[in-house]
Design a protein around this motif. Structure first.
Motif, PDB file in Angstrom:
ATOM      1  N   TYR A 202       0.739  -0.963   0.110  1.00 14.02           N
ATOM      2  CA  TYR A 202       0.016   0.053   0.009  1.00 14.02           C
ATOM      3  C   TYR A 202       0.297   0.950   0.539  1.00 14.02           C
ATOM      4  O   TYR A 202       1.832   1.874   0.858  1.00 14.02           O
ATOM      5  CB  TYR A 202      -0.633   0.137   1.491  1.00 14.02           C
ATOM      6  CG  TYR A 202      -1.967  -0.861   1.239  1.00 14.02           C
ATOM      7  CD1 TYR A 202      -3.604  -0.318   0.825  1.00 14.02           C
ATOM      8  CD2 TYR A 202      -1.895  -2.266   0.796  1.00 14.02           C
ATOM      9  CE1 TYR A 202      -4.711  -1.113   1.329  1.00 14.02           C
ATOM     10  CE2 TYR A 202      -2.910  -3.282   1.372  1.00 14.02           C
ATOM     11  CZ  TYR A 202      -4.214  -2.489   1.078  1.00 14.02           C
ATOM     12  OH  TYR A 202      -5.410  -3.491   1.103  1.00 14.02           O
ATOM     13  N   ARG A 205      -0.442   6.849   0.280  1.00 14.67           N
ATOM     14  CA  ARG A 205      -2.291   7.518   0.333  1.00 14.67           C
ATOM     15  C   ARG A 205      -3.325   6.500   0.516  1.00 14.67           C
ATOM     16  O   ARG A 205      -4.250   7.021   1.161  1.00 14.67           O
ATOM     17  CB  ARG A 205      -2.350   8.253  -1.571  1.00 14.67           C
ATOM     18  CG  ARG A 205      -3.245   9.177  -1.897  1.00 14.67           C
ATOM     19  CD  ARG A 205      -3.674   8.891  -3.102  1.00 14.67           C
ATOM     20  NE  ARG A 205      -2.621   7.966  -4.315  1.00 14.67           N
ATOM     21  CZ  ARG A 205      -2.330   8.169  -5.439  1.00 14.67           C
ATOM     22  NH1 ARG A 205      -2.646   9.177  -5.544  1.00 14.67           N
ATOM     23  NH2 ARG A 205      -2.191   7.329  -6.700  1.00 14.67           N
ATOM     24  N   ASP A 206      -2.555   5.465  -0.449  1.00 14.14           N
ATOM     25  CA  ASP A 206      -3.894   4.369  -0.027  1.00 14.14           C
ATOM     26  C   ASP A 206      -3.680   3.589   1.716  1.00 14.14           C
ATOM     27  O   ASP A 206      -4.927   3.238   1.910  1.00 14.14           O
ATOM     28  CB  ASP A 206      -3.394   3.033  -0.716  1.00 14.14           C
ATOM     29  CG  ASP A 206      -2.724   3.303  -2.150  1.00 14.14           C
ATOM     30  OD1 ASP A 206      -4.396   4.402  -2.594  1.00 14.14           O
ATOM     31  OD2 ASP A 206      -2.022   2.942  -3.021  1.00 14.14           O
ATOM     32  N   GLN A 207      -2.516   4.369   2.396  1.00 18.07           N
ATOM     33  CA  GLN A 207      -2.988   3.798   3.576  1.00 18.07           C
ATOM     34  C   GLN A 207      -4.183   4.600   4.592  1.00 18.07           C
ATOM     35  O   GLN A 207      -4.396   4.086   5.458  1.00 18.07           O
ATOM     36  CB  GLN A 207      -2.180   3.671   4.037  1.00 18.07           C
ATOM     37  CG  GLN A 207      -0.247   3.090   3.882  1.00 18.07           C
ATOM     38  CD  GLN A 207       0.931   3.241   4.502  1.00 18.07           C
ATOM     39  OE1 GLN A 207       0.755   3.564   5.397  1.00 18.07           O
ATOM     40  NE2 GLN A 207       1.796   2.477   3.650  1.00 18.07           N
ATOM     41  N   ARG A 208      -3.955   6.089   4.483  1.00 17.69           N
ATOM     42  CA  ARG A 208      -4.832   7.226   4.209  1.00 17.69           C
ATOM     43  C   ARG A 208      -6.089   6.294   4.008  1.00 17.69           C
ATOM     44  O   ARG A 208      -6.881   6.589   4.849  1.00 17.69           O
ATOM     45  CB  ARG A 208      -3.933   8.552   4.222  1.00 17.69           C
ATOM     46  CG  ARG A 208      -2.815   8.573   4.306  1.00 17.69           C
ATOM     47  CD  ARG A 208      -3.316  10.687   4.561  1.00 17.69           C
ATOM     48  NE  ARG A 208      -2.621  10.860   3.060  1.00 17.69           N
ATOM     49  CZ  ARG A 208      -2.510  11.027   1.925  1.00 17.69           C
ATOM     50  NH1 ARG A 208      -1.299  10.480   2.295  1.00 17.69           N
ATOM     51  NH2 ARG A 208      -2.464  11.390   1.078  1.00 17.69           N
ATOM     52  N   ALA A 209      -6.030   5.901   2.593  1.00 17.16           N
ATOM     53  CA  ALA A 209      -7.537   6.092   2.798  1.00 17.16           C
ATOM     54  C   ALA A 209      -8.080   4.194   3.408  1.00 17.16           C
ATOM     55  O   ALA A 209      -9.585   4.813   3.762  1.00 17.16           O
ATOM     56  CB  ALA A 209      -7.561   5.434   0.800  1.00 17.16           C
ATOM     57  N   TYR A 210      -7.350   3.629   3.639  1.00 18.11           N
ATOM     58  CA  TYR A 210      -7.766   2.330   4.376  1.00 18.11           C
ATOM     59  C   TYR A 210      -7.877   2.673   5.695  1.00 18.11           C
ATOM     60  O   TYR A 210      -8.686   1.640   6.026  1.00 18.11           O
ATOM     61  CB  TYR A 210      -6.637   1.384   4.306  1.00 18.11           C
ATOM     62  CG  TYR A 210      -6.351   0.355   4.625  1.00 18.11           C
ATOM     63  CD1 TYR A 210      -6.945  -0.762   3.698  1.00 18.11           C
ATOM     64  CD2 TYR A 210      -6.737   0.090   6.011  1.00 18.11           C
ATOM     65  CE1 TYR A 210      -7.865  -1.990   4.183  1.00 18.11           C
ATOM     66  CE2 TYR A 210      -7.100  -1.111   6.597  1.00 18.11           C
ATOM     67  CZ  TYR A 210      -7.338  -2.768   5.181  1.00 18.11           C
ATOM     68  OH  TYR A 210      -8.062  -3.549   5.983  1.00 18.11           O
TER      69      TYR A 210
END
Length: 274
Positions: A202, A205-210
């Motif tokens: 991830y 940016r994808d971690q924050r969305a998760y």
């Protein structure tokens, strides 16, 4: 207007989920402390643990040294008796700030070793890890962690500075306290979650969305971590325990997401040849 039993059950299940999600975060943090003594994990927790102890010691020493210097410079001798009243209160406040800051900094500085610990926890819980090759896992984790931490600094510093500057504004500054607590819980959850999620590929940016997709669970974990940061001795093991607990929680979320996927539909059988 009547409500069907099915809709009532669904509403009750949703309400229970809203209550259970924030409570599951602290439960997984406690599980993280229990995982630290597990075979195969103990050796990988030493560097995060020792690093956390050193950072907490430096933070506490800096807080007391700064407090003594401030009192010596700004408190007149004529009211020296105030020192005995103000010192304990101010020292507690500074220690809280120092310990919390040391946890954030520890996650940033020890990120490569924290990623390896998350990898080892995943291997212990599932029997597999994102990378089976030890050399590949070490070099890939180091590169990925250093790159992610540079991005995190660009994310963390403006927000912390914004809350700090808000606290200096008269009247409006009272909002800095609840905002600071929310920001602290979010940043701790984001730091701990970055280890297993980064191992899974991830991007930041994808971690924050998760995390944004599951705010209750992750805020609960972050607030529990903030509370542990204030408990003497227990706070020394917060970083490795937080990594282990967060890895276990992310694994459970991944299993739940996989179970919620619809079963694949088999393609129709070809018609028999005439």
């Amino acid at each position: 207007m009547t409500t069907s039993p099915a809709s009532s059950a669904a509403t009750l299940a949703s309400a229970r989920a809203l209550v259970a999600e924030p409570l599951s975060g602290p439960a997984f943090l406690l599980r993280g402390f229990a995982l630290l003594g597990r075979r195969g994990i103990r050796g990988f927790m030493l560097i995060p643990l020792l690093g956390n102890v050193v950072l907490f010691g430096l933070a506490a020493a800096a807080a007391f040294y700064g407090l003594d210097a401030a009192f010596d410079r700004w408190l007149p001798e004529a009211v020296g008796w105030l020192r005995w009243i103000l010192y304990p209160i101010t020292a507690i406040v500074l220690l809280v700030i120092a310990f919390f800051s040391a946890t954030i900094v520890g996650n940033l500085l020890l990120a490569p070793f924290n990623g390896l610990l998350a990898d080892r926890v995943e291997r212990a819980l599932t029997g597999s890890s994102p990378s089976q090759d030890a050399g590949e896992r070490w070099t890939a984790t180091m590169r990925r962690a250093l790159k992610d931490e540079l991005r995190k600094l660009g994310y963390v510093l403006p927000r912390v500075a914004g809350v700090f500057l808000l606290g200096l504004v008269p009247f409006v500054g009272v909002l800095a306290v609840p905002l600071g607590l929310l920001l602290g819980a979010w940043l701790l959850a984001l730091e701990f979650a970055g280890n297993p999620l980064g191992n899974w590929g991830y991007a930041f940016r994808d971690q924050r969305a998760y995390l944004r997709a599951r705010p209750g669970r992750f805020f609960g974990f972050g607030f529990a971590a903030m509370g542990c940061a204030l408990v003497p001795v227990l706070n020394f093991a917060l970083i490795p325990a937080g990594i282990a607990g967060m890895t276990a929680m992310c694994l459970e979320l991944r299993r739940a997401d996989a179970a919620a996927l619809p079963a694949p539909v088999a393609p129709p059988a070809p018609p028999d040849a005439a």
